[in-house]
Motif scaffolding. Structure first.
Motif, PDB file in Angstrom:
ATOM      1  N   LEU A  56       0.816  -1.161   0.057  1.00  0.00           N
ATOM      2  CA  LEU A  56       0.038   0.068   0.112  1.00  0.00           C
ATOM      3  C   LEU A  56       0.890   1.111  -0.186  1.00  0.00           C
ATOM      4  CD1 LEU A  56      -2.653  -0.843   2.582  1.00  0.00           C
ATOM      5  CD2 LEU A  56      -2.898  -1.115   0.178  1.00  0.00           C
ATOM      6  N   LEU A  57       2.029   1.420   0.825  1.00  0.00           N
ATOM      7  CA  LEU A  57       2.832   2.491   0.762  1.00  0.00           C
ATOM      8  C   LEU A  57       3.665   2.662  -0.450  1.00  0.00           C
ATOM      9  CD1 LEU A  57       4.373   2.189   4.381  1.00  0.00           C
ATOM     10  CD2 LEU A  57       3.020   3.981   3.478  1.00  0.00           C
ATOM     11  N   ALA A  58       4.171   1.617  -1.237  1.00  0.00           N
ATOM     12  CA  ALA A  58       5.204   1.685  -2.213  1.00  0.00           C
ATOM     13  C   ALA A  58       4.063   1.775  -3.271  1.00  0.00           C
ATOM     14  CB  ALA A  58       5.810   0.194  -2.621  1.00  0.00           C
ATOM     15  N   GLY A  59       2.897   1.446  -3.543  1.00  0.00           N
ATOM     16  CA  GLY A  59       2.119   1.755  -4.370  1.00  0.00           C
ATOM     17  C   GLY A  59       1.050   3.025  -4.276  1.00  0.00           C
ATOM     18  N   ASN A  60       1.490   3.838  -3.308  1.00  0.00           N
ATOM     19  CA  ASN A  60       0.514   4.716  -3.060  1.00  0.00           C
ATOM     20  C   ASN A  60      -1.238   4.567  -3.398  1.00  0.00           C
ATOM     21  OD1 ASN A  60       2.154   7.060  -2.529  1.00  0.00           O
ATOM     22  ND2 ASN A  60       2.927   6.738  -4.749  1.00  0.00           N
ATOM     23  N   ILE A  61      -1.445   3.370  -2.693  1.00  0.00           N
ATOM     24  CA  ILE A  61      -2.719   2.734  -2.764  1.00  0.00           C
ATOM     25  C   ILE A  61      -3.675   3.223  -1.678  1.00  0.00           C
ATOM     26  CG2 ILE A  61      -3.820   0.643  -3.016  1.00  0.00           C
ATOM     27  CD1 ILE A  61      -1.327  -0.632  -4.077  1.00  0.00           C
ATOM     28  N   PRO A  62      -4.667   3.942  -1.741  1.00  0.00           N
ATOM     29  CA  PRO A  62      -5.638   4.405  -0.469  1.00  0.00           C
ATOM     30  C   PRO A  62      -6.302   3.171   0.208  1.00  0.00           C
ATOM     31  CG  PRO A  62      -5.851   5.630  -2.369  1.00  0.00           C
ATOM     32  CD  PRO A  62      -5.227   4.607  -2.882  1.00  0.00           C
ATOM     33  N   SER A  63      -6.821   2.115  -0.515  1.00  0.00           N
ATOM     34  CA  SER A  63      -7.385   0.975   0.038  1.00  0.00           C
ATOM     35  C   SER A  63      -7.271  -0.088  -0.744  1.00  0.00           C
ATOM     36  CB  SER A  63      -8.908   1.320   0.371  1.00  0.00           C
ATOM     37  OG  SER A  63      -9.767   1.311  -0.836  1.00  0.00           O
ATOM     38  N   ALA A  64      -7.269  -1.424  -0.246  1.00  0.00           N
ATOM     39  CA  ALA A  64      -7.241  -2.698  -0.903  1.00  0.00           C
ATOM     40  C   ALA A  64      -8.095  -3.677  -0.045  1.00  0.00           C
ATOM     41  CB  ALA A  64      -5.950  -3.185  -1.019  1.00  0.00           C
ATOM     42  N   SER A  65      -8.893  -4.416  -0.949  1.00  0.00           N
ATOM     43  CA  SER A  65      -9.620  -5.729  -0.536  1.00  0.00           C
ATOM     44  C   SER A  65      -9.177  -6.795  -1.247  1.00  0.00           C
ATOM     45  CB  SER A  65     -10.988  -5.474  -0.743  1.00  0.00           C
ATOM     46  OG  SER A  65     -11.736  -4.338  -0.261  1.00  0.00           O
ATOM     47  N   ILE A  66      -8.957  -7.687  -0.188  1.00  0.00           N
ATOM     48  CA  ILE A  66      -8.247  -9.025  -0.729  1.00  0.00           C
ATOM     49  C   ILE A  66      -8.955 -10.300  -0.217  1.00  0.00           C
ATOM     50  CG2 ILE A  66      -6.151 -10.346  -0.383  1.00  0.00           C
ATOM     51  CD1 ILE A  66      -4.694  -7.596   0.296  1.00  0.00           C
ATOM     52  N   LEU A 365      -5.015 -22.621  -6.000  1.00  0.00           N
ATOM     53  CA  LEU A 365      -4.712 -21.656  -4.928  1.00  0.00           C
ATOM     54  C   LEU A 365      -4.982 -20.044  -5.621  1.00  0.00           C
ATOM     55  CD1 LEU A 365      -1.603 -22.808  -3.060  1.00  0.00           C
ATOM     56  CD2 LEU A 365      -3.913 -23.073  -2.429  1.00  0.00           C
ATOM     57  N   GLY A 366      -5.601 -19.317  -5.215  1.00  0.00           N
ATOM     58  CA  GLY A 366      -5.976 -18.183  -5.780  1.00  0.00           C
ATOM     59  C   GLY A 366      -5.907 -16.927  -4.845  1.00  0.00           C
ATOM     60  N   PHE A 367      -5.714 -15.521  -5.574  1.00  0.00           N
ATOM     61  CA  PHE A 367      -5.543 -14.533  -4.935  1.00  0.00           C
ATOM     62  C   PHE A 367      -6.056 -13.453  -5.568  1.00  0.00           C
ATOM     63  CE2 PHE A 367      -3.099 -10.249  -5.033  1.00  0.00           C
ATOM     64  CZ  PHE A 367      -3.136  -9.953  -3.788  1.00  0.00           C
ATOM     65  N   ALA A 368      -7.177 -12.567  -5.022  1.00  0.00           N
ATOM     66  CA  ALA A 368      -7.825 -11.779  -5.986  1.00  0.00           C
ATOM     67  C   ALA A 368      -7.675 -10.412  -4.973  1.00  0.00           C
ATOM     68  CB  ALA A 368      -9.396 -11.822  -5.839  1.00  0.00           C
ATOM     69  N   ILE A 369      -7.361  -9.173  -5.682  1.00  0.00           N
ATOM     70  CA  ILE A 369      -7.074  -7.820  -5.068  1.00  0.00           C
ATOM     71  C   ILE A 369      -7.845  -6.980  -5.613  1.00  0.00           C
ATOM     72  CG2 ILE A 369      -5.017  -7.690  -5.832  1.00  0.00           C
ATOM     73  CD1 ILE A 369      -4.403  -6.265  -3.344  1.00  0.00           C
ATOM     74  N   MET A 370      -8.727  -5.878  -5.165  1.00  0.00           N
ATOM     75  CA  MET A 370      -9.218  -4.787  -5.621  1.00  0.00           C
ATOM     76  C   MET A 370      -8.824  -3.557  -4.825  1.00  0.00           C
ATOM     77  SD  MET A 370     -12.879  -6.406  -6.590  1.00  0.00           S
ATOM     78  CE  MET A 370     -13.195  -5.041  -7.796  1.00  0.00           C
ATOM     79  N   THR A 371      -8.311  -2.413  -5.762  1.00  0.00           N
ATOM     80  CA  THR A 371      -8.035  -1.263  -5.102  1.00  0.00           C
ATOM     81  C   THR A 371      -8.458  -0.003  -5.837  1.00  0.00           C
ATOM     82  OG1 THR A 371      -6.098  -0.759  -6.279  1.00  0.00           O
ATOM     83  CG2 THR A 371      -5.650  -2.442  -4.644  1.00  0.00           C
ATOM     84  N   ASN A 372      -8.412   0.972  -4.971  1.00  0.00           N
ATOM     85  CA  ASN A 372      -8.659   2.364  -5.612  1.00  0.00           C
ATOM     86  C   ASN A 372      -7.253   3.107  -5.764  1.00  0.00           C
ATOM     87  OD1 ASN A 372      -8.574   2.746  -2.679  1.00  0.00           O
ATOM     88  ND2 ASN A 372     -10.073   4.522  -2.575  1.00  0.00           N
ATOM     89  N   GLY A 373      -6.141   2.585  -5.993  1.00  0.00           N
ATOM     90  CA  GLY A 373      -4.736   2.958  -6.126  1.00  0.00           C
ATOM     91  C   GLY A 373      -4.817   2.833  -7.878  1.00  0.00           C
TER      92      GLY A 373
END
Length: 405
Positions: A56-66, A365-373
């Motif tokens: 989140l810090l490195a990508g300047n990402i305000p929020s993430a749902s995982i 195995l799976g990974f899903a992420i959604m962000t407003n970055g």
């Protein structure tokens, strides 16, 4: 949508840093939702959460749902940061984001459902099925096929055509847009050109073959069977109140600023809203032979084609960002082999949103992420690899294999 197209339309500035929430993950749901595999989720999360904070810090990402998937179920979900910085609204697994081009493979399955009914074959010439308009500029000696459309090798341009949601103009109908804009700029198989226009044509073809309006078809044949109850082209009121604000970083001040919410001429290529839990259901179906809770979307053989690299001459890193030397486009899905395992993946973004899906086909195995970055792809790709590696590390299967050796 075209993942690297950046709009500069912005609204009032808003200063923010992750320090404002003390670098702490905001836990909004119990971490154990029902473990379907022998993944030690507690050990995974203990190592994962510091990586999420760094991302989140490195990508300047305000929020993430995982959400994490093992087998045929979600085994953990969580959310971090603020979906609305001004209101300090904590993100949740039910926060609604724009899912972008992760939607393209859903549209592809809808088209391939028509193929399974005998409506066309992958290597048929697309123009032979178009009556209201034709693909302009096609060389008859090098016809554009359905396979070309689904691998970004058709020679159709990227295109986007933005319209502010609150503006006075709206996207044209599929027929009007394609009738005027559908023109090849190069011969098929000349190169890989990420084409939103091609997937707008896919939507039209789904509608034409099925005889059902495209949005209705997607609801009835993809969203409903996958229980994607918070996924829609136009967010319902109950989705709108959970909607994450799209943000970009002001280049001069470094602060987060809200950006204009967009529609687009190529809306079927990814102007779709949803939640990470819905995205996880989609991922489960693709990791389990096209089946979700005993409901089959597509045959195993057709899904295998989707997940097989189609053109060896274009193998290698996709969009110069994801994958190793084995990577390449399947039928829409990105594919690669890493550490002996087969992977599927796809990202998606429009200004102010970035999403990513990654699945290990062999271990389910799976990974899903959604962000407003904004344009956060490299950071999400790196995190995704870390997540899958941790789930492998702390799975019963991995320990059993190690004991045998």
């Amino acid at each position: 949508m075209n993942k690297f197209r950046h709009q500069t339309l912005i609204s009032g500035p808003h200063h923010w840093s992750l320090a404002a929430i003390s670098l702490a993950a905001i836990l909004l749901i119990a971490p154990r939702i029902g473990v379907g595999q022998t993944v030690n989720i507690d050990r995974v999360i203990a190592e994962l959460e510091p990586e999420i904070q760094r991302t989140l810090l490195a990508g300047n990402i305000p929020s993430a749902s995982i959400a994490l998937v093992a087998g045929d179920r979600v085994i953990w979900t969580n959310a971090y940061g603020y979906s609305n910085l001004w209101a300090r609204t904590p993100a949740t697994p039910n926060t609604v984001y724009l899912i972008g081009s992760t939607f393209k493979a859903m549209s592809t399955i809808a088209l391939l459902q028509q193929m399974e009914q005998g409506k066309f074959k992958l290597d048929d010439r697309v123009n032979d099925y178009l009556t209201d308009f034709k693909i302009q500029g096609e060389d008859p000696q090098h016809p554009i096929t359905f396979r070309h459309l689904l691998t970004h090798t058709s020679g159709l341009p990227a295109d986007f055509g933005p319209f502010p949601v609150w503006g006075d103009t709206v996207p044209p109908s599929l027929e009007d847009y394609l009738g005027k804009a559908l023109k090849a700029t190069k011969a098929p198989l000349t190169s890989v050109t990420y084409s939103n226009m091609a997937y707008t044509l896919v939507a039209y073809l789904v509608q034409k073959f099925s005889g059902v309006p495209y949005k209705q078809y997607m609801q009835e044949h993809i969203f409903t069977p996958l229980e994607m109850t918070s996924t829609a082209f136009e967010p319902r009121p109950d989705m709108e109140e959970r909607l994450a604000i799209p943000y970009v970083v002001d280049e001069k001040t470094g602060s987060q600023v809200g950006t204009v919410r967009l529609k687009a001429s190529v809306w079927p290529a990814g102007i779709v809203y949803g939640t990470v839990l819905n995205q996880a259901n989609w991922l489960i179906a693709n990791l389990n032979s096209g089946v979700f809770k005993d409901k089959r979307l597509i045959s195993q053989s057709t899904l295998d084609q989707m997940l097989t690299r189609q053109y060896d001459q274009f193998k290698g890193t996709i969009e110069n960002l994801w994958g190793n030397e084995t990577a390449g486009f399947g039928l829409t899905w990105w594919t690669q082999v890493r550490d002996g395992d087969r992977y599927l993946a796809h990202s998606g973004s429009v200004p102010g949103y970035t999403a990513f899906l990654l699945g290990n086909r062999d271990r389910k195995l799976g990974f899903a992420i959604m962000t407003n970055g904004n344009r956060a792809h490299p950071h999400l790709f790196k995190l995704a690899d870390k997540v899958i590696d941790l789930m492998k590390k702390y799975s019963g299967a991995e320990k059993a294999n190690a004991a045998k050796s």
